[in-house]
Design a protein around this motif. Structure first.
Motif, PDB file in Angstrom:
ATOM      1  N   GLY A  33       0.848  -1.187   0.000  1.00  0.00           N
ATOM      2  CA  GLY A  33       0.000   0.000   0.000  1.00  0.00           C
ATOM      3  C   GLY A  33       0.884   1.237   0.000  1.00  0.00           C
ATOM      4  N   ALA A  34       0.246   2.382   0.171  1.00  0.00           N
ATOM      5  CA  ALA A  34       0.925   3.665   0.018  1.00  0.00           C
ATOM      6  C   ALA A  34       2.171   3.808   0.896  1.00  0.00           C
ATOM      7  CB  ALA A  34      -0.056   4.792   0.320  1.00  0.00           C
ATOM      8  N   GLU A  39       8.752   6.525   1.878  1.00  0.00           N
ATOM      9  CA  GLU A  39      10.163   6.942   1.923  1.00  0.00           C
ATOM     10  C   GLU A  39      10.691   7.398   0.567  1.00  0.00           C
ATOM     11  OE1 GLU A  39      11.888   3.901   5.010  1.00  0.00           O
ATOM     12  OE2 GLU A  39       9.903   3.493   4.206  1.00  0.00           O
ATOM     13  N   ARG A  46      -4.030   7.937   4.546  1.00  0.00           N
ATOM     14  CA  ARG A  46      -4.750   8.054   5.817  1.00  0.00           C
ATOM     15  C   ARG A  46      -3.865   8.391   7.010  1.00  0.00           C
ATOM     16  NH1 ARG A  46      -6.801   4.537   2.608  1.00  0.00           N
ATOM     17  NH2 ARG A  46      -8.956   4.849   1.978  1.00  0.00           N
ATOM     18  N   ASP A  47      -2.574   8.635   6.813  1.00  0.00           N
ATOM     19  CA  ASP A  47      -1.760   9.095   7.938  1.00  0.00           C
ATOM     20  C   ASP A  47      -2.157  10.545   8.242  1.00  0.00           C
ATOM     21  OD1 ASP A  47      -0.058   6.782   8.567  1.00  0.00           O
ATOM     22  OD2 ASP A  47       0.675   7.025   6.514  1.00  0.00           O
ATOM     23  N   TRP A  52      -5.905  12.194   2.225  1.00  0.00           N
ATOM     24  CA  TRP A  52      -7.320  12.364   2.596  1.00  0.00           C
ATOM     25  C   TRP A  52      -7.512  13.247   3.839  1.00  0.00           C
ATOM     26  CZ3 TRP A  52      -8.565  11.806  -1.869  1.00  0.00           C
ATOM     27  CH2 TRP A  52      -8.559  10.636  -2.603  1.00  0.00           C
ATOM     28  N   GLN A 111      -1.787  -1.934  -4.234  1.00  0.00           N
ATOM     29  CA  GLN A 111      -2.901  -0.977  -4.318  1.00  0.00           C
ATOM     30  C   GLN A 111      -2.393   0.347  -4.876  1.00  0.00           C
ATOM     31  OE1 GLN A 111      -5.247  -1.208  -0.335  1.00  0.00           O
ATOM     32  NE2 GLN A 111      -3.250  -2.106   0.049  1.00  0.00           N
ATOM     33  N   PHE A 181     -13.505   5.210  -5.765  1.00  0.00           N
ATOM     34  CA  PHE A 181     -14.430   4.714  -4.740  1.00  0.00           C
ATOM     35  C   PHE A 181     -15.777   4.405  -5.411  1.00  0.00           C
ATOM     36  CE2 PHE A 181     -11.323   7.002  -2.181  1.00  0.00           C
ATOM     37  CZ  PHE A 181     -11.077   6.046  -1.200  1.00  0.00           C
ATOM     38  N   THR A 208       0.231  -0.814   4.235  1.00  0.00           N
ATOM     39  CA  THR A 208      -1.188  -0.533   3.975  1.00  0.00           C
ATOM     40  C   THR A 208      -1.955  -0.481   5.284  1.00  0.00           C
ATOM     41  OG1 THR A 208      -3.237  -1.249   2.881  1.00  0.00           O
ATOM     42  CG2 THR A 208      -1.683  -3.000   3.484  1.00  0.00           C
ATOM     43  N   SER A 209      -2.922   0.452   5.352  1.00  0.00           N
ATOM     44  CA  SER A 209      -3.766   0.542   6.548  1.00  0.00           C
ATOM     45  C   SER A 209      -4.767  -0.607   6.581  1.00  0.00           C
ATOM     46  CB  SER A 209      -4.485   1.897   6.579  1.00  0.00           C
ATOM     47  OG  SER A 209      -5.266   2.044   5.411  1.00  0.00           O
ATOM     48  N   ASN A 233       4.826  -2.589   8.986  1.00  0.00           N
ATOM     49  CA  ASN A 233       4.118  -1.311   9.113  1.00  0.00           C
ATOM     50  C   ASN A 233       4.529  -0.677  10.437  1.00  0.00           C
ATOM     51  OD1 ASN A 233       2.041   0.737   9.353  1.00  0.00           O
ATOM     52  ND2 ASN A 233       0.827  -0.443   7.898  1.00  0.00           N
ATOM     53  N   PRO A 234       4.810   0.611  10.463  1.00  0.00           N
ATOM     54  CA  PRO A 234       5.146   1.228  11.757  1.00  0.00           C
ATOM     55  C   PRO A 234       3.958   1.242  12.714  1.00  0.00           C
ATOM     56  CG  PRO A 234       5.568   2.755   9.909  1.00  0.00           C
ATOM     57  CD  PRO A 234       4.905   1.544   9.336  1.00  0.00           C
ATOM     58  N   GLU A 235       2.737   1.101  12.170  1.00  0.00           N
ATOM     59  CA  GLU A 235       1.524   1.211  12.994  1.00  0.00           C
ATOM     60  C   GLU A 235       0.704  -0.073  12.902  1.00  0.00           C
ATOM     61  OE1 GLU A 235       0.881   3.871  14.778  1.00  0.00           O
ATOM     62  OE2 GLU A 235       2.556   5.024  13.947  1.00  0.00           O
ATOM     63  N   PRO A 250       9.916   1.021   9.069  1.00  0.00           N
ATOM     64  CA  PRO A 250       9.721   1.460   7.678  1.00  0.00           C
ATOM     65  C   PRO A 250      10.027   0.359   6.670  1.00  0.00           C
ATOM     66  CG  PRO A 250      11.731   2.397   8.593  1.00  0.00           C
ATOM     67  CD  PRO A 250      11.126   1.579   9.691  1.00  0.00           C
TER      68      PRO A 250
END
Ligand code: APR
Length: 266
Positions: A33-34, A39, A46-47, A52, A111, A181, A208-209, A233-235, A250
């Protein structure tokens, strides 16, 4: 399944053992994903500073937005194309490209519409249109005729105050060849993505989220068939609890570590 992760990013031993598992996997799917382009300087969606947070998707990335103001939509995609043209693939893109070129049982499902995976392939002498790169959401660098549906490459900047690009065949208005969408994903590409995921022993989910479906469901096909997930993913994401291993950091650092060549013969 319990996710295992290191305190600040994964420990070297874990990375080394995962690198061997990945190298030995009978089938490997990488869903990106994005975040894998973050980097390279491409903003995510969405960060907190994501696309967005500054724009409303319904104004720019829906068929209705294009019908009501095609020039505005063209202008926004043109700006993104110009910005991305100044960005370079990073070590994460290159590690994936090397894996695709080196191993026949690797499939990339992305994506991303930024074309950076394809550019990394080109840097290594491969084709940007490699058959094992599955672009689920299309690409910024092609346009499709709203009339006859034919697709053509598009890289040139557009002056939206003049006539917007039209199809040479039928005269219809061109639109970005991306999935907006409310639109269906390309059916055959999606089917192939799910099939490869169900055949994969390991699915790496990077950057990706994992909130946009059906793309975010692709790794679940690996799980259902008895395979395992590695998340990069960092999150945390909704897929984290399904991942056997969650690597917090990262992707430009972690993907080369996971896909490193030193394990190629393992
Ligand atoms: N390395 C890895 N992951 C990162 C990095 C990084 N350097 N930086 C950020 N991330 C992660 C974020 O933590 C987040 O989970 O990347 C993710 C980006 O999520 P999104 O912005 O939601 O992007 P994505 O998941 O690709 O969005 C899916 O939504 O609007 C649409 O069509 C668009 O294809 C896109 C889809």
């Amino acid at each position: 399944m319990t996710g295992r992760e290191g305190p600040i990013g994964p420990e070297p031993d874990l990375l080394s053992s995962l690198r061997h598992r990945v190298a030995a996997a009978r089938g490997l799917v990488i869903l990106t994903g994005a975040g894998v382009s973050a980097e390279s300087g491409v903003p995510t969606f969405r960060d907190t500073d994501g696309v967005w947070s500054r724009f409303r998707p319904e104004d720019l990335a829906t068929p209705e937005a294009f019908r009501s103001d095609p020039a505005r939509v063209w202008e926004w995609y043109d700006l993104r194309r110009r910005a991305i043209a100044t960005c370079e693939p990073n070590a994460g893109h290159r590690a994936i490209a090397k894996a695709l070129l080196r191993r026949e049982n690797v499939t990339l499902v992305t994506q991303n519409v930024d074309g950076l995976h394809g550019r990394a392939m080109m840097e290594l002498g491969g084709s940007p249109a490699h058959p094992r790169i599955l672009e689920l959401h299309g690409t910024l660098f092609r346009v499709r005729c709203s009339g006859c549906q034919q697709e053509v490459p598009h890289v040139e900047p557009v002056d939206v105050s003049r006539l917007l690009p039209h199809c040479g065949e039928c005269g219809g208005l061109f639109r970005p060849a991306v999935v907006w969408f409310g639109e269906m994903l390309p059916e055959q590409t999606l089917d192939t993505a799910f099939r490869r995921a169900s055949e994969a022993e390991i699915c790496i989910v990077a950057g990706t989220s994992a909130v946009v479906h059906p793309a975010a469901s692709v790794p679940l096909a690996t799980l259902r068939a008895g395979g395992r997930l590695i998340e990069v993913n960092p999150e945390p994401t909704p897929l984290s609890s399904h991942a056997e291993w969650t690597l917090r950091g990262p992707s430009a650092v972690l993907l080369p570590a996971l896909l490193g060549e030193e394990a190629a013969g393992a």
